[in-house]
Design a protein around this motif. Structure first.
Motif, short mmCIF file in Angstrom:
data_model
loop_
_atom_site.label_atom_id
_atom_site.label_comp_id
_atom_site.label_asym_id
_atom_site.label_seq_id
_atom_site.Cartn_x
_atom_site.Cartn_y
_atom_site.Cartn_z
N ARG A 151 9.65 59.80 6.34
CA ARG A 151 9.60 58.94 7.53
C ARG A 151 8.20 58.39 7.67
O ARG A 151 7.21 59.13 7.52
N HIS A 199 12.57 51.71 -2.37
CA HIS A 199 13.01 52.90 -3.11
C HIS A 199 14.28 53.50 -2.51
O HIS A 199 15.14 54.02 -3.24
N LYS A 200 14.44 53.43 -1.19
CA LYS A 200 15.68 53.91 -0.57
C LYS A 200 16.86 53.06 -1.03
O LYS A 200 17.95 53.58 -1.28
N SER A 239 7.62 64.28 5.55
CA SER A 239 8.66 64.52 4.54
C SER A 239 8.77 66.03 4.33
O SER A 239 7.95 66.81 4.84
N ASP A 296 13.40 61.48 -3.08
CA ASP A 296 14.32 61.64 -1.94
C ASP A 296 13.94 62.91 -1.20
O ASP A 296 14.53 63.98 -1.39
N ARG A 311 17.72 54.19 -4.57
CA ARG A 311 18.42 55.48 -4.62
C ARG A 311 19.84 55.37 -4.07
O ARG A 311 20.77 55.96 -4.61
N LYS A 312 20.00 54.61 -3.00
CA LYS A 312 21.32 54.49 -2.37
C LYS A 312 22.34 53.87 -3.31
O LYS A 312 23.50 54.29 -3.33
N LYS A 322 13.47 62.97 2.38
CA LYS A 322 13.66 62.68 3.80
C LYS A 322 12.36 62.18 4.44
O LYS A 322 11.89 62.71 5.45
N ARG A 341 11.35 51.44 1.76
CA ARG A 341 12.72 50.93 1.88
C ARG A 341 13.24 50.38 0.56
O ARG A 341 14.45 50.44 0.31
#
Length: 731
Positions: free
Chosen positions: A313, A369-370, A335, A309, A373-374, A311, A367
């Motif tokens: 892009r 992995h996002k 990142s 995590d 994590r979310k 940030k 996405r």
């Protein structure tokens, strides 16, 4: 002599055909002969399964093949279906289709347990025949052509046997035999039963990509070629961990998904600042690796973690030599773990399909992995999500290599990318999350009939993770499931999965959005003058209303202006103004409903606009420059107004500050003690009566004095500080 002359050419022709058949036995056998399968040779009339009355002849042949694979008689399979799914609709068409799905799913699950099932021609042929049977399952359905049933025994051994007709275009195959094709609904119901072949979320887009040149009908040759290519990709990925990738230092459970830059004519360039270096780029299930090309060897790989995590892009970007923004062929990675953005360029002579492909697969892993994590998923759920993303990348690689079409030519077949772009994609991910939260890693034990209990079919299992492990990949160290487990997919016989429902709704919304966007693209016009003309015509009613109010405010007709003023003042005093906005809204609603009720059959007439005179490129540039100059002047005036207000607040001109302070105190008293409606009425009367013959001269004098007073107020000072580049380099 004449008879001898006629016989000799015939003998010569026969000799030539025999010679060709000896030299090309496989090709001529596939054209002129029907090969008998082992099932035809071994089976006898006494061993042939009994047909089910509710099924069509071709569906019965498919179920008979399923019964041989599962080693269960057709009667037992029907009894098992009736006992486990008693609530299925008993309508003939629905019952027969559900029965076919029940038998087919169990067979495909059973066959997919083998590690090499994708290379098995019987599996490919059976899966396609199931789709054909799904479209005509009942005994009352329209029968398929007779060749269709026999086609199941005409196997294609390898690519050379059918390359005689279909080497250059699979579309020729569909034109040659368009009756033996499969539609989208059959493909969407059968293909996801095998986890590797399709995902229930992207199955419709997969079908569109496979049938992009065949009128949305899938021929067997296209289906067969897709599975062969998928099998080739999976086998190549399993063998990707050579000594050549040993310096990547992959973590446990990390799978290499794609490698680029190994061919000297197609390098990958990494841009950092103004420096660029060729190398090899590798995407895994957890990260991106770039290995710079040294003197004949690759340097130590730089790892860009997609799991953490930080940030991160990833987006398309322009790049070029020495940091110049010239070529739209790069992917930017940014990142908090890197000091400045990294640009990965994929040079090619025409287009940017190579960059777009890498952008898609990198975003899919990022996405995924996002999403993990979310929602704070556990280890098994995390591996299931990654396995879903991995299979999506396998499929897009198979399509790309088999048919030479790129992601820009069809909708994406990557699950998380699609959920990001579809309307209602968040609902798809929420439904997927609800399924993940119910995952049970325990295996399903088969009973004596070879079919899992119906109640257990509703449980959620890590089907993608298990399917990936059966193909030889390891995302998770240990997976607790029995070796004799049946992989229950995302689709259920005779029922609709909640995930399937939300995907259909999202696709429907997407279709409406695309249709609306098509109308938007049609009405877009070029040129500043043309767009201004369009806007002027669209705003014509409002402009006319403003023009009439200006005429009344100019007091050209004293009676009308006086009547309008008195009416508006009376409305303000009686508090009728609060009904103005509701009345306008109700009027618009009634107008829309009347149009909907009485104008159904009338098409909307096009909005006619008189286009301005044509201008050449130089004139358009001059117009654009003039518009930019006007906008710049407006911004300057706004800045000057704000700077003068700042000067008044900080008492740069004491006399003006005292006057403004007194006016603010007086305004505060007015707002405190006078009702707001009277304040509005006074403001309206003052503005409306400026052009009255009795007030015009006095109003102009007061406006002139106010303008002169405003000009005398100085602007607060501004100091421009240059950007410090050295500070950025040090950081």
């Amino acid at each position: 002599m004449t008879g001898v002359q006629e016989i000799m050419p015939k003998k010569a022709k026969a000799t030539m055909i025999e010679t060709l058949m000896k030299n090309q036995p496989n090709t001529f056998r596939s054209i002129f002969q029907r090969k008998k399968s082992k099932n035809d040779e071994d089976s006898s009339p006494t061993d042939s399964p009994k047909s089910i009355p509710q099924l069509s002849p071709f569906a019965n042949s498919v179920v008979a093949r399923c019964s041989k694979i599962l080693q269960i008689s057709t009667e037992e399979m029907q009894q098992l279906f009736d006992s486990e799914l008693p609530g299925v609709n008993k309508e003939p068409e629905t019952y027969s289709r559900s029965l076919l799905e029940f038998c087919s799913y169990q067979t495909l699950y059973s066959m997919s347990k083998r590690p090499d099932y994708l290379s098995n021609k019987d599996f490919r042929r059976l899966a396609y025949d199931i789709m054909l049977a799904w479209e005509c399952p009942g005994s009352e359905s329209e029968p398929l052509p007779q060749e269709t049933a026999s086609c199941s025994n005409e196997e294609v051994e390898d690519k050379e046997e059918w390359s005689l007709f279909y080497s250059n275009s699979t579309n020729m195959a569909v034109q040659f035999d368009d009756k033996k094709t499969v539609g989208p609904e059959a493909f969407a119901r059968i293909a996801p039963a095998c986890t590797a072949l399709a995902d229930i979320i992207t199955v419709h887009n997969l079908f569109d990509s496979l049938t992009s040149s065949s009128g949305r009908r899938l021929h067997y040759l296209v289906f067969d070629k897709y599975i062969r290519s998928l099998d080739k990709i999976i086998k190549a990925t399993k063998n990707a961990l050579h000594p050549s990738t040993g310096n990547l230092l992959l973590s446990e459970g990390e799978i290499v998904l794609e490698v680029d830059g190994t061919v000297p004519t197609q390098p990958v360039l990494q841009h950092i600042g103004i420096s660029a270096w060729p190398g090899r780029l590798t995407l895994t299930s957890h990260a991106l690796y770039f290995e710079s090309l040294g003197v004949g060897l690759y340097d130590k790989a730089v790892r860009y973690d997609l799991e953490a995590d930080t940030k991160q892009r990833i987006k398309p970007e322009l790049t070029g030599p020495l940091g110049a923004r010239l070529f739209d062929k790069a992917v930017m990675y940014k990142s908090t773990s890197v000091t400045e953005p990294v640009y990965l360029e994929f040079p090619e002579f025409k287009g940017s399909s190579r960059r777009d492909y890498w952008l898609d697969i990198c975003l899919e892993i990022l996405r995924a992995h996002k999403f993990i994590r979310k929602n704070n998923l556990n280890e098994t759920q995390k591996s299931e999500v990654l396995a879903r993303a991995v299979f999506g990348i396998f499929r897009i690689r198979a399509i790309r290599e088999a048919f030479h079409v790129f992601s820009s030519h069809y909708r994406t077949v990557l699950t998380f990318n699609l959920a990001e772009s579809l309307p209602g994609g968040d609902s798809i991910l929420e439904t997927l999350l609800s399924r993940l939260l119910m995952i049970n890693i325990d295996g399903i034990q088969r009973d004596a009939s070879g079919s899992p209990p119906a109640k257990q079919q509703r449980q959620s299992f890590p089907i993608f993770l298990l399917a990936l492990s059966q193909l030889g990949f390891t995302l998770q160290k240990e997976i607790a499931y029995e070796g004799d487990a049946v992989l229950v997919g995302d689709i259920w016989a005779g029922e609709t999965n909640p995930l399937e429902i939300v995907v259909r709704q999202s696709i429907s919304d997407s279709g409406r959005a695309e249709a609306a966007q098509a109308t938007v693209d049609q009405v877009k016009v070029e040129g500043i003058d043309t767009n201004l003309a369009v806007m002027k015509e669209l705003l014509f009613p409002f402009l006319e209303l403003v023009r009439h109010i200006q005429i009344l405010a100019s007091w050209e007709d004293t009676k009308k202006s006086t009547a309008f003023l008195l009416l508006f003042c009376y409305a303000i005093i009686r508090n009728w103004t609060r009904f103005i906005v509701p009345c306008i809204l109700v009027f618009l609603a009634v107008l829309m409903l009347c149009r909907r009720q009485f104008g159904k059959s009338k098409p909307l007439e096009p909005f006619r606009i008189t286009s301005p005179p044509n201008r050449n490129a130089v004139e358009q540039l001059l117009t654009l420059q003039e518009v930019i100059t006007q906008v710049e002047a407006l911004i300057q005036d706004g800045n000057i107004f704000l700077l003068k207000i700042r000067a008044l607040l900080f008492a740069v001109l004491p006399q003006a500050t005292d006057m403004v302070a007194l006016l603010l105190v007086f305004a505060a008293l007015v707002f405190a003690f006078l009702p707001f409606k009277y304040i509005v009425m006074l403001a309206l009367v003052e503005a409306y009566t400026r052009e009255m013959p009795y007030r015009k001269e006095t109003s102009n004098k007061w406006i002139r004095r106010a303008r002169e007073w405003w000009i005398r107020i100085p602007a607060a000072p501004v100091q421009l500080v240059k950007h410090d580049d050295n500070k950025k380099k040090k950081s």
